[in-house]
Design a protein around this motif. Structure first.
Motif, mmCIF file in Angstrom:
data_model
loop_
_atom_site.group_PDB
_atom_site.id
_atom_site.type_symbol
_atom_site.label_atom_id
_atom_site.label_comp_id
_atom_site.label_asym_id
_atom_site.label_seq_id
_atom_site.Cartn_x
_atom_site.Cartn_y
_atom_site.Cartn_z
ATOM 1 N N GLY A 1 -1.531 12.686 0.360
ATOM 2 C CA GLY A 1 -2.391 13.549 -0.441
ATOM 3 C C GLY A 1 -3.203 12.791 -1.467
ATOM 4 O O GLY A 1 -3.575 13.338 -2.509
ATOM 5 N N VAL A 2 -3.495 11.533 -1.173
ATOM 6 C CA VAL A 2 -4.263 10.677 -2.084
ATOM 7 C C VAL A 2 -5.706 10.596 -1.597
ATOM 8 O O VAL A 2 -5.957 10.385 -0.407
ATOM 9 C CB VAL A 2 -3.640 9.265 -2.157
ATOM 10 N N ARG A 3 -6.646 10.752 -2.518
ATOM 11 C CA ARG A 3 -8.064 10.662 -2.159
ATOM 12 C C ARG A 3 -8.456 9.243 -1.778
ATOM 13 O O ARG A 3 -7.935 8.284 -2.329
ATOM 14 C CB ARG A 3 -8.938 11.127 -3.329
ATOM 15 N N VAL A 4 -9.407 9.147 -0.867
ATOM 16 C CA VAL A 4 -9.880 7.853 -0.374
ATOM 17 C C VAL A 4 -11.278 7.584 -0.916
ATOM 18 O O VAL A 4 -12.166 8.440 -0.859
ATOM 19 C CB VAL A 4 -9.904 7.830 1.164
ATOM 20 N N GLY A 5 -11.461 6.375 -1.439
ATOM 21 C CA GLY A 5 -12.778 5.934 -1.874
ATOM 22 C C GLY A 5 -13.158 4.658 -1.141
ATOM 23 O O GLY A 5 -12.290 3.877 -0.742
ATOM 24 N N ALA A 6 -14.453 4.440 -0.957
ATOM 25 C CA ALA A 6 -14.942 3.220 -0.310
ATOM 26 C C ALA A 6 -15.138 2.138 -1.358
ATOM 27 O O ALA A 6 -15.930 2.306 -2.289
ATOM 28 C CB ALA A 6 -16.257 3.497 0.408
ATOM 29 N N GLN A 7 -14.399 1.037 -1.207
ATOM 30 C CA GLN A 7 -14.549 -0.082 -2.138
ATOM 31 C C GLN A 7 -15.469 -1.114 -1.494
ATOM 32 O O GLN A 7 -15.057 -1.936 -0.694
ATOM 33 C CB GLN A 7 -13.197 -0.695 -2.494
ATOM 34 N N ALA B 1 -2.139 6.894 5.936
ATOM 35 C CA ALA B 1 -1.096 6.940 4.910
ATOM 36 C C ALA B 1 -1.581 7.691 3.674
ATOM 37 O O ALA B 1 -0.840 8.474 3.067
ATOM 38 C CB ALA B 1 -0.660 5.527 4.540
ATOM 39 N N ALA B 2 -2.834 7.465 3.295
ATOM 40 C CA ALA B 2 -3.398 8.165 2.142
ATOM 41 C C ALA B 2 -3.474 9.663 2.408
ATOM 42 O O ALA B 2 -3.161 10.477 1.529
ATOM 43 C CB ALA B 2 -4.776 7.613 1.806
ATOM 44 N N ALA B 3 -3.883 10.027 3.610
ATOM 45 C CA ALA B 3 -3.968 11.444 3.963
ATOM 46 C C ALA B 3 -2.596 12.102 3.901
ATOM 47 O O ALA B 3 -2.450 13.211 3.371
ATOM 48 C CB ALA B 3 -4.572 11.601 5.354
ATOM 49 N N GLU B 4 -1.582 11.419 4.426
ATOM 50 C CA GLU B 4 -0.223 11.958 4.409
ATOM 51 C C GLU B 4 0.303 12.097 2.980
ATOM 52 O O GLU B 4 1.063 13.024 2.671
ATOM 53 C CB GLU B 4 0.706 11.062 5.220
ATOM 54 N N VAL C 1 2.288 6.575 -6.022
ATOM 55 C CA VAL C 1 2.058 6.614 -7.467
ATOM 56 C C VAL C 1 0.649 7.068 -7.815
ATOM 57 O O VAL C 1 0.449 7.886 -8.720
ATOM 58 C CB VAL C 1 2.318 5.224 -8.092
ATOM 59 N N VAL C 2 -0.368 6.530 -7.136
ATOM 60 C CA VAL C 2 -1.760 6.768 -7.522
ATOM 61 C C VAL C 2 -2.276 8.103 -7.012
ATOM 62 O O VAL C 2 -1.671 8.742 -6.143
ATOM 63 C CB VAL C 2 -2.672 5.624 -7.027
ATOM 64 N N THR C 3 -3.406 8.527 -7.551
ATOM 65 C CA THR C 3 -4.060 9.745 -7.091
ATOM 66 C C THR C 3 -5.333 9.453 -6.297
ATOM 67 O O THR C 3 -5.843 10.329 -5.604
ATOM 68 C CB THR C 3 -4.395 10.662 -8.295
ATOM 69 N N SER C 4 -5.841 8.228 -6.404
ATOM 70 C CA SER C 4 -7.018 7.815 -5.638
ATOM 71 C C SER C 4 -6.816 6.389 -5.128
ATOM 72 O O SER C 4 -6.289 5.542 -5.852
ATOM 73 C CB SER C 4 -8.286 7.866 -6.492
ATOM 74 N N ALA C 5 -7.253 6.146 -3.892
ATOM 75 C CA ALA C 5 -7.104 4.824 -3.279
ATOM 76 C C ALA C 5 -8.473 4.256 -2.940
ATOM 77 O O ALA C 5 -9.219 4.836 -2.144
ATOM 78 C CB ALA C 5 -6.261 4.919 -2.010
ATOM 79 N N ASN C 6 -8.808 3.115 -3.560
ATOM 80 C CA ASN C 6 -10.060 2.424 -3.269
ATOM 81 C C ASN C 6 -9.793 1.506 -2.080
ATOM 82 O O ASN C 6 -9.156 0.469 -2.230
ATOM 83 C CB ASN C 6 -10.520 1.588 -4.461
ATOM 84 N N LEU C 7 -10.272 1.886 -0.905
ATOM 85 C CA LEU C 7 -9.971 1.110 0.292
ATOM 86 C C LEU C 7 -11.083 0.123 0.605
ATOM 87 O O LEU C 7 -12.265 0.482 0.602
ATOM 88 C CB LEU C 7 -9.747 2.042 1.491
ATOM 89 N N ASP D 1 0.812 -1.210 0.000
ATOM 90 C CA ASP D 1 0.000 0.000 0.000
ATOM 91 C C ASP D 1 0.850 1.267 0.000
ATOM 92 O O ASP D 1 0.558 2.228 -0.726
ATOM 93 C CB ASP D 1 -0.936 0.015 1.206
ATOM 94 N N GLU D 2 1.881 1.295 0.819
ATOM 95 C CA GLU D 2 2.697 2.508 0.928
ATOM 96 C C GLU D 2 3.355 2.852 -0.404
ATOM 97 O O GLU D 2 3.393 4.017 -0.809
ATOM 98 C CB GLU D 2 3.749 2.341 2.023
ATOM 99 N N ALA D 3 3.876 1.849 -1.094
ATOM 100 C CA ALA D 3 4.515 2.097 -2.388
ATOM 101 C C ALA D 3 3.496 2.549 -3.425
ATOM 102 O O ALA D 3 3.777 3.436 -4.238
ATOM 103 C CB ALA D 3 5.235 0.840 -2.871
ATOM 104 N N MET D 4 2.314 1.967 -3.405
ATOM 105 C CA MET D 4 1.285 2.358 -4.373
ATOM 106 C C MET D 4 0.796 3.781 -4.117
ATOM 107 O O MET D 4 0.467 4.517 -5.056
ATOM 108 C CB MET D 4 0.108 1.385 -4.314
ATOM 109 N N LEU D 5 0.759 4.193 -2.850
ATOM 110 C CA LEU D 5 0.299 5.534 -2.522
ATOM 111 C C LEU D 5 1.251 6.612 -3.026
ATOM 112 O O LEU D 5 0.890 7.788 -3.095
ATOM 113 C CB LEU D 5 0.084 5.669 -1.009
#
Length: 253
Positions: A58-64, A53-56, A29-35, A23-27
């Protein structure tokens, strides 16, 4: 004006002592994270860490959201009633909203997972149930899905914003749906090939289907699966290819 596209990944999909993906490595790269929301993967402690981690980053969080199917990772169809499915989706969004709030961020969109995602392309009742759940929680929440799906039709009727998604590492049928993971060649693995394929999707609004035909595809967000082998390498290859072509990677709102 430079074209823009969102890059998303499915994250938070470990459970207890089992870790799935980086997750940390992907964060990075991506701009949105489907959690994940706990129904197909993800436990509260993991999801709290992922939201922080997403907040730190600057990646948006979505509900998966998914079927209630931990054992099958949400990849098995469940013949659930519309009433129960709506309640399940409301529950999942609400749980992640609380965790996100505690982590200093918020749930900004909703994306169905796995078998639920594929089912509501054509299943009218379940599509309507998921759309109704999102609308009941927050009618301003956008939803990710396949363009032309029953889910998008139901969401549009309720006034929800729909965001068309394409898949970097999944094969497509000639009708624009995804090839079942049970079929050979359903998941792609070569980073360079995937990156070039995504560039064609974004630049030309088309993709090659498994039968060799070229089909139209609508792309506002590109998904790279966080649990695929080599996911981080694939995500970097996609990002580099798009950025090198002048495409701006930015969350869709």
């Amino acid at each position: 004006m430079s074209p823009t596209v969102d890059l998303n990944a499915d994250l938070g999909e470990g459970f207890a002592v089992w870790q799935l993906g980086d997750d940390e490595a992907m964060l990075e790269v991506v701009t949105s994270a489907n959690l994940a929301c706990g129904f197909h993967a993800g436990d509260p402690a993991l999801l709290l860490r992922a939201c922080r981690a997403a907040a730190e980053a600057g990646v948006r969080v979505g509900a998966q959201v998914s079927y209630r199917d931990l054992a099958g990772f949400g990849r098995r169809f469940i013949d659930v009633t519309a009433e129960d499915l709506t309640a399940d989706v409301i529950y999942q969004i609400g749980a992640l909203q609380a965790i996100a709030h505690a982590a200093g961020t918020t749930v900004s969109y909703v994306k169905p997972h796995g078998a639920l995602y594929n089912t509501i392309v054509h299943h009218t009742d379940q599509a309507a149930a998921v759309a109704a759940a999102v609308h009941a929680v927050d009618p301003t929440l956008p939803v990710l899905g396949l363009s032309g799906s029953e889910f998008f039709a139901a969401a549009t009727r309720l006034g929800l914003r729909t965001v068309a998604e394409a898949f970097a590492d999944r094969a497509y049928q000639p009708d624009g749906t995804l090839v079942s993971r049970r079929e050979p060649g359903a998941v792609l693995h070569d980073p360079a090939q995937i990156a070039e394929r995504v560039f064609t999707m974004v630049n030309a609004d088309e993709v090659q289907a498994v039968d060799g035909s070229t089909i139209p595809v609508t792309v506002e967000s590109v998904c790279v699966h966080g649990d695929s082998p080599g996911a981080v390498q694939i995500a970097h290859a996609v990002r580099d290819r798009l950025a090198g072509a002048g495409v701006q990677l930015r969350a869709f709102s």
